[in-house]
Motif scaffolding. Sequence first.
Motif, PDB file in Angstrom:
ATOM      1  N   ARG A   5       0.676  -1.266   0.134  1.00 42.37           N
ATOM      2  CA  ARG A   5      -0.004  -0.043   0.100  1.00 42.37           C
ATOM      3  C   ARG A   5       0.730   1.399  -0.060  1.00 42.37           C
ATOM      4  O   ARG A   5       0.194   2.327  -0.107  1.00 42.37           O
ATOM      5  CB  ARG A   5      -0.794   0.022   1.205  1.00 42.37           C
ATOM      6  CG  ARG A   5      -1.652  -1.276   1.167  1.00 42.37           C
ATOM      7  CD  ARG A   5      -2.787  -1.266   2.622  1.00 42.37           C
ATOM      8  NE  ARG A   5      -3.435  -2.507   2.653  1.00 42.37           N
ATOM      9  CZ  ARG A   5      -4.661  -2.527   3.493  1.00 42.37           C
ATOM     10  NH1 ARG A   5      -4.967  -1.473   4.050  1.00 42.37           N
ATOM     11  NH2 ARG A   5      -5.080  -3.839   3.526  1.00 42.37           N
ATOM     12  N   SER A   6       2.188   1.274   0.161  1.00 36.66           N
ATOM     13  CA  SER A   6       2.937   2.403   0.378  1.00 36.66           C
ATOM     14  C   SER A   6       4.333   2.035  -0.301  1.00 36.66           C
ATOM     15  O   SER A   6       4.857   1.090  -0.209  1.00 36.66           O
ATOM     16  CB  SER A   6       3.278   2.548   1.898  1.00 36.66           C
ATOM     17  OG  SER A   6       4.237   3.535   2.198  1.00 36.66           O
ATOM     18  N   ASP A   9       7.016   0.577   1.819  1.00 34.23           N
ATOM     19  CA  ASP A   9       6.831  -1.089   1.983  1.00 34.23           C
ATOM     20  C   ASP A   9       8.302  -1.534   1.967  1.00 34.23           C
ATOM     21  O   ASP A   9       8.681  -1.302   1.008  1.00 34.23           O
ATOM     22  CB  ASP A   9       5.762  -1.609   1.186  1.00 34.23           C
ATOM     23  CG  ASP A   9       5.497  -2.962   1.592  1.00 34.23           C
ATOM     24  OD1 ASP A   9       6.236  -3.603   0.995  1.00 34.23           O
ATOM     25  OD2 ASP A   9       4.582  -3.315   2.197  1.00 34.23           O
ATOM     26  N   ASN A 138      -4.019   1.955  -8.632  1.00 30.11           N
ATOM     27  CA  ASN A 138      -3.067   1.784  -7.860  1.00 30.11           C
ATOM     28  C   ASN A 138      -1.588   1.427  -8.729  1.00 30.11           C
ATOM     29  O   ASN A 138      -1.530   0.397  -9.494  1.00 30.11           O
ATOM     30  CB  ASN A 138      -3.310   0.259  -7.353  1.00 30.11           C
ATOM     31  CG  ASN A 138      -2.348  -0.106  -6.193  1.00 30.11           C
ATOM     32  OD1 ASN A 138      -1.389   0.224  -6.252  1.00 30.11           O
ATOM     33  ND2 ASN A 138      -2.801  -1.280  -5.385  1.00 30.11           N
ATOM     34  N   GLN A 216      -7.321   4.315   7.305  1.00 35.70           N
ATOM     35  CA  GLN A 216      -7.727   2.963   7.170  1.00 35.70           C
ATOM     36  C   GLN A 216      -8.707   2.217   7.951  1.00 35.70           C
ATOM     37  O   GLN A 216      -9.246   1.360   7.520  1.00 35.70           O
ATOM     38  CB  GLN A 216      -6.498   2.362   6.530  1.00 35.70           C
ATOM     39  CG  GLN A 216      -5.924   3.082   5.211  1.00 35.70           C
ATOM     40  CD  GLN A 216      -4.677   1.981   4.880  1.00 35.70           C
ATOM     41  OE1 GLN A 216      -4.735   0.838   4.763  1.00 35.70           O
ATOM     42  NE2 GLN A 216      -3.570   2.690   4.729  1.00 35.70           N
ATOM     43  N   PHE A 223      -9.179  -0.119   0.333  1.00 33.18           N
ATOM     44  CA  PHE A 223      -8.188  -0.944  -0.190  1.00 33.18           C
ATOM     45  C   PHE A 223      -8.476  -2.175  -0.713  1.00 33.18           C
ATOM     46  O   PHE A 223      -9.198  -2.769   0.059  1.00 33.18           O
ATOM     47  CB  PHE A 223      -6.792  -1.090   0.391  1.00 33.18           C
ATOM     48  CG  PHE A 223      -5.841  -1.784  -0.280  1.00 33.18           C
ATOM     49  CD1 PHE A 223      -4.651  -1.162  -1.006  1.00 33.18           C
ATOM     50  CD2 PHE A 223      -5.492  -3.234  -0.063  1.00 33.18           C
ATOM     51  CE1 PHE A 223      -3.568  -1.782  -1.728  1.00 33.18           C
ATOM     52  CE2 PHE A 223      -4.527  -3.821  -0.895  1.00 33.18           C
ATOM     53  CZ  PHE A 223      -3.479  -3.147  -1.538  1.00 33.18           C
ATOM     54  N   PRO A 224      -8.727  -2.676  -2.102  1.00 35.38           N
ATOM     55  CA  PRO A 224      -7.735  -2.191  -2.875  1.00 35.38           C
ATOM     56  C   PRO A 224      -8.366  -1.596  -4.202  1.00 35.38           C
ATOM     57  O   PRO A 224      -8.016  -0.996  -5.033  1.00 35.38           O
ATOM     58  CB  PRO A 224      -7.118  -3.492  -3.611  1.00 35.38           C
ATOM     59  CG  PRO A 224      -8.403  -4.379  -3.298  1.00 35.38           C
ATOM     60  CD  PRO A 224      -8.967  -4.049  -2.235  1.00 35.38           C
ATOM     61  N   TRP A 229      -3.645   4.565  -4.852  1.00 34.72           N
ATOM     62  CA  TRP A 229      -2.758   3.820  -4.145  1.00 34.72           C
ATOM     63  C   TRP A 229      -1.660   4.058  -5.017  1.00 34.72           C
ATOM     64  O   TRP A 229      -1.409   4.126  -6.218  1.00 34.72           O
ATOM     65  CB  TRP A 229      -2.931   2.509  -3.805  1.00 34.72           C
ATOM     66  CG  TRP A 229      -4.166   2.353  -2.895  1.00 34.72           C
ATOM     67  CD1 TRP A 229      -5.618   2.176  -3.229  1.00 34.72           C
ATOM     68  CD2 TRP A 229      -4.315   2.429  -1.452  1.00 34.72           C
ATOM     69  NE1 TRP A 229      -6.455   1.948  -2.323  1.00 34.72           N
ATOM     70  CE2 TRP A 229      -5.758   2.424  -1.136  1.00 34.72           C
ATOM     71  CE3 TRP A 229      -3.256   2.574  -0.350  1.00 34.72           C
ATOM     72  CZ2 TRP A 229      -5.960   2.285   0.140  1.00 34.72           C
ATOM     73  CZ3 TRP A 229      -3.816   2.616   0.698  1.00 34.72           C
ATOM     74  CH2 TRP A 229      -5.061   2.511   1.139  1.00 34.72           C
ATOM     75  N   PRO A 230      -0.221   4.325  -4.318  1.00 35.72           N
ATOM     76  CA  PRO A 230       0.083   4.084  -2.935  1.00 35.72           C
ATOM     77  C   PRO A 230      -0.520   5.224  -2.081  1.00 35.72           C
ATOM     78  O   PRO A 230      -0.846   6.102  -2.579  1.00 35.72           O
ATOM     79  CB  PRO A 230       1.639   4.276  -3.076  1.00 35.72           C
ATOM     80  CG  PRO A 230       2.132   5.136  -4.134  1.00 35.72           C
ATOM     81  CD  PRO A 230       0.996   4.647  -5.114  1.00 35.72           C
ATOM     82  N   LEU A 231      -0.505   5.105  -0.789  1.00 37.33           N
ATOM     83  CA  LEU A 231      -1.216   6.093   0.031  1.00 37.33           C
ATOM     84  C   LEU A 231      -0.454   7.360   0.209  1.00 37.33           C
ATOM     85  O   LEU A 231      -1.020   8.430   0.381  1.00 37.33           O
ATOM     86  CB  LEU A 231      -1.135   5.595   1.426  1.00 37.33           C
ATOM     87  CG  LEU A 231       0.207   5.099   2.315  1.00 37.33           C
ATOM     88  CD1 LEU A 231       0.807   6.239   2.909  1.00 37.33           C
ATOM     89  CD2 LEU A 231      -0.114   3.993   3.273  1.00 37.33           C
TER      90      LEU A 231
END
Length: 580
Positions: A5-6, A9, A138, A216, A223-224, A229-231
């Motif tokens: 998500r980031s 990550d 995304n 969230q 999500f998703p 995304w990413p956040l």
Amino acid sequence: MSGIRSINDNAIQSVIQRAPTRGCYPSPLAWEDQVLYFMLPDRFSDGKETGYKDIRGQRVTKGTTPMYTNADNDNAAKDETDAEAWLDAGAKFVGGTLAGLQSKLGYLKRLGVTVIWIGPVFKQVAALQTYHGYGVQNFLDVEPRFGTREQLRHLVQSAHEVGIYVVLDIILNHSADVFAYEAGAPTYNGSVFPVKGFWDENRRPSIPMTDGPIDQRAFPSAFPNAAIWPLELQPQSTFDRKGSIGGDQWDTAPHFSKSSTWAMDRRATSAPRFTSSRSRAARTTSTSSAGNRTFQTVEITGLDAALGIGRVQQTLWKTPKGQCNPNDYFGLFRNAKFLNKGSHAWLRNRVVTMIDDHDQIWRGNDKARFCAFENPAVAPRLVLAAMGMNLCTLGIPCIYYGTEQAFDGAGGGDNKGHGADQFIREAMFGGGFGAFRSKGRHFFDESSFSYLEFAKICEIRRKEEALRRGRQYLRDISYDESGWGLPTIEGDQMKSIMAWSRIFNGIEILCAINTDTENETTVFVTVDHWIKPSGSSMGLIYASGESTNLHQTLTVSNDSGSGRSVVKLAVPPAGFVIYK
């Protein structure tokens, strides 16, 4: 489905840290040596075809979709209901996949392709039909309708194993339609408009857009398939929020602010660096930077190359048809004053050139491929002359999928139904929206005239360094050796031979096309006096079309009136020849 998500990550950061400075895979040393091939993954292959050849050249018979024949033309337009279904199919996902693309690497390799340029593979808004891939929701995942991350990795690995580079199309200046305005659909006027919220998974603007990422815990279903995304892209400052700036899909989509786009660009790890009208470079200079400002875009940004849409493509399209003066195209590659490079050869690896593409911005609302509106008997020969010009002039040549099969990109059976983007985005594998108003037939035919001839020219280009790296000269011609000059339009259309030379390391290669589609043409052509003095010769290494006057050898003579070294050559109707 990926749970990333980031950009912070661990999985993302490990890729960034491992990637070399110039990207995940070494770029070629000379891009002008390459032949690119662009496709939209939804429109290329679903892997269900039968009768095509695999990477080893073996016939595949386990599929269900047969190969197209001329008898299948208009098989999807037999009546009004059928035609409407075909049109409707073209506006939606048709079903192409990454696995399907992998199965056609042999087809591309034998064509002479060295780089496959894949339209965006990132996850789209699940509820929308952005089959083209430019509506990204995304940026950290693969669109499930195309396949999986593992299939993408396998495709790239398989391409590398057979000597084909992979360029992934990335979008750095806009997202999909991921939020709603309070005022509905405001038109750009320079103002920032209030936002109602991000769209949720049910396409309701119920998720607040704030100064930070989405909560969230309060919105676990974001999500998703909701928001973006990413956040890191979720704060409202990420977006311009200035409404629609045009009628095209990428202009009505939410645009990122400059600061956010720079942040994304710093984290991009794929090579090479190209730009089109959707890139950050285009965003920060001009929306037409890859069109009429191609060369300035490359110079300002430091990118490897810019896609020559707009004026570059317009003149490349019109010149073989005799609809503009050849110098309108060749003049674009001369040493313009603003470049200050000292040699026009600098442009040989800075501009990606192609006849057809999936947008055709220079044609406005009148979308159609090069072969549209041409006599079906002439189109395969004329597009071959155009591709000969594309492959054998300065620039990094790119084939748009289907051009090698002479797709016409027209919507009506009489070639008059045209205009929509979807008509130039036919499905190579047929499906419900095949080329030539067909359905259920694929086009991976390696025995077709245009495919075979494209492959021959690509092979000659591979062998002849002068065609890839040589200096370029549009040549004067004469019909009687008394009056010399560049070919020009007389009346509505130029019907003439157009000839040019590529010169490298003492070798001259002479290329010529005939814009007259009905008559063979014979002219005298200037060649380099120092390389080809009187009495020397040039041999034919390629010719399209049939001719009784086509010479295997050209003998260079001296024109007493002008002192030029000249050759006399004949080119068949809509033909293309190469002499060395």
